[in-house]
Write a protein that holds these residues in place. Structure first.
Motif, PDB file in Angstrom:
ATOM      1  N   THR A   1       0.815  -1.223   0.000  1.00 38.49           N
ATOM      2  CA  THR A   1       0.000   0.000   0.000  1.00 38.49           C
ATOM      3  C   THR A   1       0.848   1.273   0.000  1.00 38.49           C
ATOM      4  N   HIS A   2       0.437   2.243  -0.841  1.00 38.65           N
ATOM      5  CA  HIS A   2       1.000   3.606  -0.812  1.00 38.65           C
ATOM      6  C   HIS A   2       2.464   3.713  -1.195  1.00 38.65           C
ATOM      7  N   ARG A   3       3.100   2.649  -1.606  1.00 36.54           N
ATOM      8  CA  ARG A   3       4.531   2.764  -1.941  1.00 36.54           C
ATOM      9  C   ARG A   3       4.795   2.165  -3.307  1.00 36.54           C
ATOM     10  N   SER A   4       5.745   2.812  -4.004  1.00 30.52           N
ATOM     11  CA  SER A   4       6.125   2.291  -5.321  1.00 30.52           C
ATOM     12  C   SER A   4       6.977   1.038  -5.119  1.00 30.52           C
ATOM     13  N   LYS A   5       7.165   0.298  -6.207  1.00 26.90           N
ATOM     14  CA  LYS A   5       8.036  -0.889  -6.144  1.00 26.90           C
ATOM     15  C   LYS A   5       9.429  -0.481  -5.662  1.00 26.90           C
TER      16      LYS A   5
ATOM     17  N   GLY B   1       3.318   0.745  -8.235  1.00 28.20           N
ATOM     18  CA  GLY B   1       3.489  -0.248  -7.171  1.00 28.20           C
ATOM     19  C   GLY B   1       3.067  -1.649  -7.568  1.00 28.20           C
ATOM     20  N   PHE B   2       3.127  -2.548  -6.596  1.00 28.24           N
ATOM     21  CA  PHE B   2       2.659  -3.920  -6.794  1.00 28.24           C
ATOM     22  C   PHE B   2       1.142  -3.962  -6.609  1.00 28.24           C
ATOM     23  N   ARG B   3       0.493  -4.853  -7.357  1.00 32.43           N
ATOM     24  CA  ARG B   3      -0.975  -4.911  -7.297  1.00 32.43           C
ATOM     25  C   ARG B   3      -1.483  -5.934  -6.294  1.00 32.43           C
ATOM     26  N   CYS B   4      -0.639  -6.845  -5.882  1.00 28.03           N
ATOM     27  CA  CYS B   4      -1.070  -7.866  -4.917  1.00 28.03           C
ATOM     28  C   CYS B   4       0.168  -8.478  -4.267  1.00 28.03           C
ATOM     29  N   ALA B   5      -0.093  -9.243  -3.213  1.00 25.45           N
ATOM     30  CA  ALA B   5       1.014  -9.812  -2.444  1.00 25.45           C
ATOM     31  C   ALA B   5       1.888 -10.726  -3.308  1.00 25.45           C
ATOM     32  N   ALA B   6       1.268 -11.461  -4.242  1.00 23.00           N
ATOM     33  CA  ALA B   6       2.053 -12.395  -5.067  1.00 23.00           C
ATOM     34  C   ALA B   6       3.147 -11.641  -5.828  1.00 23.00           C
ATOM     35  N   GLU B   7       2.829 -10.432  -6.300  1.00 20.66           N
ATOM     36  CA  GLU B   7       3.845  -9.662  -7.041  1.00 20.66           C
ATOM     37  C   GLU B   7       5.003  -9.255  -6.131  1.00 20.66           C
ATOM     38  N   LEU B   8       4.670  -8.917  -4.886  1.00 22.52           N
ATOM     39  CA  LEU B   8       5.734  -8.554  -3.936  1.00 22.52           C
ATOM     40  C   LEU B   8       6.613  -9.775  -3.633  1.00 22.52           C
ATOM     41  N   VAL B   9       5.970 -10.926  -3.425  1.00 23.58           N
ATOM     42  CA  VAL B   9       6.738 -12.152  -3.149  1.00 23.58           C
ATOM     43  C   VAL B   9       7.724 -12.407  -4.296  1.00 23.58           C
TER      44      VAL B   9
END
Ligand code: FAD
Length: 299
Positions: free
Chosen positions: A85-89, A127-135
């Motif tokens: 949330t609220h942060r770029s990649k 930013g990332f759209r969901c947790a999977a992208e962050l993982v």
């Protein structure tokens, strides 16, 4: 150390283990008392400690500082929550670099983040759209350096309240388990669940995950009922309350001794049930409370 290793060894040996979740105190003046509490609770030997990320709150960067300090001071494996949330990649990757280069903390819970109180969740434009992208991004950048946990929802994830009991078994319920599998396929090592009182459903959720080839450990999240406020403000809004439990609670009224007995007995019973059903690792949402957890675990 990565918590997947210690949790997995406890599971392999059928040895009970616990973990404690804390949130950063809003006021820095309360930090010394907070750290003293963590020191005392560390004597209960939690397998790991984790610290929530305050989505959109001014204290969210406090999580970084607190998680690194807990790791350094207690030497207990610590996990930092991180939301998209609220942060770029790029900003999130800067935070991860800070963790990697500036501490021995090697455990991240990768989350999308809660929706704002009065709206729907929107990704940062870069930013990332969901947790999977962050993982996936953490794995791409750091390989196996971090243990990554993700959130699972035994009763279903619903933005606007607790799903109805018939949700379990619906098409959407299975679609969500597919999303969970995407997070695991993206590189997650471990699933920690949303708090849940319906432990039969928790078992069913685990079986449904295994049937859909989710192989990693599932650690159930349990909310000890620290106070009547915990029950009325958090429990009832976050998870379904089985009818028998609601009846037991309704009988207490304003009787403090009866409440105390109810809370201790419930937590003890939940832990016994989970162990009996093969959930050797149990995650406790402390809400920064000490008394009830210490009493039950010492007993
Ligand atoms: P995701 O896994 O990204 O899923 C979000 C939604 O998108 C779900 O409804 C999912 O079904 C859907 N979805 C996912 N992938 C797809 C896809 N490919 N296609 C279509 N739909 C998809 N919040 C905080 O702000 N800070 C915290 O520290 C925090 N800690 C938590 C710890 C645990 C153990 C749990 C269970 C939750 C925590 N949360 C926290 C809450 C969490 O941020 C919210 O529940 C959030 O709404 C979803 O986060 P997620 O990581 O599960 O999202």
């Amino acid at each position: 150390m990565k918590i997947i290793n210690t949790v997995q060894s406890a599971l392999d040996m059928h040895r009970p283990c616990f973990s404690f979740e804390y949130y950063p105190p809003r006021d820095r003046a309360n930090w010394p008392a907070f750290f003293q509490k963590i020191e005392r609770m560390s004597l209960l030997a939690p397998r790991f400690i984790d610290v929530t990320w305050g989505t959109g709150s001014p204290t969210s960067m406090d999580t970084l500082e607190i998680a690194k300090d807990i790791q350094a001071q207690t030497h207990i494996d610590t996990m930092m929550h991180l939301t998209c949330t609220h942060r770029s990649k790029a900003q999130l990757m800067d935070i991860l670099r800070d963790v990697y280069e500036g501490s021995e903390l090697r455990n991240i819970m990768a989350l999308r983040g809660n929706r704002p109180k009065d709206g729907i969740w929107q990704p940062h434009p870069e930013g990332f759209r969901c947790a999977a992208e962050l993982v996936r991004a953490i794995r791409d950048a750091y390989g196996d350096a971090f243990c990554i946990a993700v959130a699972g929802y035994p009763e279903g994830h619903h933005e606007f309240g607790v799903p109805a009991p018939e949700f379990a078994g619906s098409d959407e319920y299975y679609r969500q388990i597919e999303h969970l599998r995407e997070k695991v396929d993206a590189g997650a090592d471990l699933i920690v669940t949303q708090l849940c009182f319906d432990l039969e459903q928790l078992c069913r959720f685990r079986d449904d995950c295994v049937a859909r080839h989710i192989q990693c450990p599932i650690v159930p999240g349990i909310l000890p009922i620290h106070s009547a406020q915990t029950w009325e403000k958090i429990a009832a809004f976050s998870a379904a309350i089985p009818a028998k439990l609601a009846e037991d609670y309704a009988r207490i009224g304003n009787d403090a001794a009866a409440f105390d007995h109810f809370a201790v007995e419930l937590l003890s019973r939940q832990i016994s049930f989970l162990h009996a059903h093969g959930f050797w690792a149990v995650h406790l949402y402390t809400l920064n409370h000490e008394k009830l957890i210490s009493r039950v675990l010492q007993a």
